[in-house]
Design a protein around this motif. Structure first.
Motif, short mmCIF file in Angstrom:
data_model
loop_
_atom_site.label_atom_id
_atom_site.label_comp_id
_atom_site.label_asym_id
_atom_site.label_seq_id
_atom_site.Cartn_x
_atom_site.Cartn_y
_atom_site.Cartn_z
N ALA A 9 0.83 -1.20 0.00
CA ALA A 9 0.00 0.00 0.00
C ALA A 9 0.86 1.25 0.00
O ALA A 9 1.81 1.36 0.76
N LEU A 10 0.49 2.19 -0.89
CA LEU A 10 1.26 3.42 -1.03
C LEU A 10 0.38 4.65 -0.99
O LEU A 10 -0.72 4.65 -1.53
N GLY A 11 0.90 5.70 -0.38
CA GLY A 11 0.30 7.02 -0.48
C GLY A 11 -0.89 7.27 0.42
O GLY A 11 -1.29 6.44 1.22
N ARG A 12 -1.44 8.45 0.23
CA ARG A 12 -2.57 8.91 1.03
C ARG A 12 -3.75 7.95 0.98
O ARG A 12 -4.44 7.76 1.97
N TYR A 13 -3.98 7.32 -0.17
CA TYR A 13 -5.13 6.44 -0.34
C TYR A 13 -4.77 4.97 -0.21
O TYR A 13 -5.60 4.11 -0.49
N GLN A 14 -3.54 4.69 0.22
CA GLN A 14 -3.08 3.33 0.46
C GLN A 14 -3.42 2.40 -0.72
O GLN A 14 -4.07 1.37 -0.57
N LEU A 15 -2.99 2.81 -1.89
CA LEU A 15 -3.24 2.04 -3.10
C LEU A 15 -2.36 0.79 -3.11
O LEU A 15 -1.14 0.87 -2.96
N LEU A 16 -2.98 -0.36 -3.28
CA LEU A 16 -2.26 -1.62 -3.40
C LEU A 16 -1.77 -1.77 -4.84
O LEU A 16 -1.98 -0.89 -5.67
N ARG A 17 -1.16 -2.87 -5.19
CA ARG A 17 -0.57 -3.07 -6.51
C ARG A 17 -1.61 -3.08 -7.64
O ARG A 17 -1.41 -2.44 -8.67
N ALA A 18 -2.69 -3.83 -7.50
CA ALA A 18 -3.62 -4.05 -8.62
C ALA A 18 -4.34 -2.79 -9.10
O ALA A 18 -4.42 -2.57 -10.31
N PRO A 19 -4.88 -1.94 -8.23
CA PRO A 19 -5.62 -0.78 -8.74
C PRO A 19 -4.80 0.14 -9.65
O PRO A 19 -5.29 0.53 -10.72
N PRO A 20 -3.56 0.49 -9.30
CA PRO A 20 -2.80 1.33 -10.24
C PRO A 20 -2.48 0.62 -11.55
O PRO A 20 -2.35 1.27 -12.59
N ILE A 21 -2.39 -0.68 -11.52
CA ILE A 21 -2.21 -1.44 -12.77
C ILE A 21 -3.45 -1.30 -13.62
O ILE A 21 -3.38 -0.94 -14.80
N ASP A 22 -4.61 -1.56 -13.02
CA ASP A 22 -5.89 -1.45 -13.75
C ASP A 22 -6.11 -0.04 -14.30
O ASP A 22 -6.70 0.13 -15.36
N ALA A 23 -5.63 0.97 -13.56
CA ALA A 23 -5.83 2.37 -13.96
C ALA A 23 -4.74 2.89 -14.88
O ALA A 23 -4.77 4.05 -15.27
N GLY A 24 -3.78 2.05 -15.24
CA GLY A 24 -2.76 2.45 -16.19
C GLY A 24 -1.56 3.17 -15.60
O GLY A 24 -0.76 3.75 -16.33
N TRP A 25 -1.40 3.12 -14.30
CA TRP A 25 -0.27 3.78 -13.65
C TRP A 25 0.93 2.85 -13.48
O TRP A 25 2.05 3.30 -13.31
N ARG A 26 0.68 1.56 -13.46
CA ARG A 26 1.75 0.56 -13.37
C ARG A 26 1.57 -0.46 -14.49
O ARG A 26 0.45 -0.75 -14.89
N ASP A 27 2.67 -1.01 -14.94
CA ASP A 27 2.65 -2.02 -16.01
C ASP A 27 2.16 -3.36 -15.45
O ASP A 27 2.61 -3.78 -14.37
N ARG A 28 1.26 -4.00 -16.16
CA ARG A 28 0.67 -5.26 -15.73
C ARG A 28 1.72 -6.37 -15.61
O ARG A 28 1.64 -7.22 -14.73
N VAL A 29 2.70 -6.39 -16.49
CA VAL A 29 3.70 -7.46 -16.51
C VAL A 29 4.85 -7.19 -15.54
O VAL A 29 5.19 -8.04 -14.71
#
Length: 157
Positions: A9-29
């Motif tokens: 979990a990262l940041g103010r909203y404690q984003l885990l790995r999958a949500p930023p991937i789904d939203a295009g912020w992290r690479d799926r692979v």
């Protein structure tokens, strides 16, 4: 801010790995930050943590993607319904509650909970822990209740 030890979990909203991937912020692979993140000044976790504007932008993209997933998987059809709760009491389903539950547990778990409760099936086995019952269904239900009366305005795509 990082989550508990061992958490991604990262940041103010404690984003885990999958949500930023789904939203295009992290690479799926690779899990690396994408061009979208780089455009916001993020190339490493430390950059993300030091950049409140990037955290807001990422969270907004995550919420839009969560909303899209809820629509695609049919969960939104339950809005304005009261479903039987795991312990018999009714649970109001609102867009705000769905947004909060999806942020915590993901769109598929929320959809599964809604369909399970609409069919009034027996509650699944619980997962006891130090903080009480930590089953995913209990967390979905807790957030549906906690955010039921919260004003909510869906973000435009």
């Amino acid at each position: 801010m990082r989550g508990q030890s061992g958490s991604t979990a990262l940041g103010r909203y404690q984003l885990l790995r999958a949500p930023p991937i789904d939203a295009g912020w992290r690479d799926r692979v690779t899990g690396n930050w994408t061009a979208r993140a780089h455009a916001a000044g993020v190339g490493r976790d430390a950059d993300f943590l030091a950049n409140p504007a990037a955290q807001e932008a990422a969270f907004n993209d995550v919420m839009r993607e969560n909303d899209r997933q809820l629509r695609v998987n049919g969960a939104m059809r339950f809005v304005v319904q009261d479903l039987p709760g795991l312990r018999g009491e009714t649970v109001p389903v609102t867009e705000a509650g769905l947004a909060a539950a999806t942020h915590r547990e993901g769109a598929n778990t929320v959809r599964h909970y809604l369909e399970h409760r609409a069919a009034n099936l027996s509650p699944p086995a619980s997962v006891p822990g130090q903080r009480g019952d930590l089953s995913r269904f209990n967390e979905v239900e807790r957030r549906l209740r906690a955010f039921a009366q919260t004003p909510y305005e869906r973000m435009s795509p």
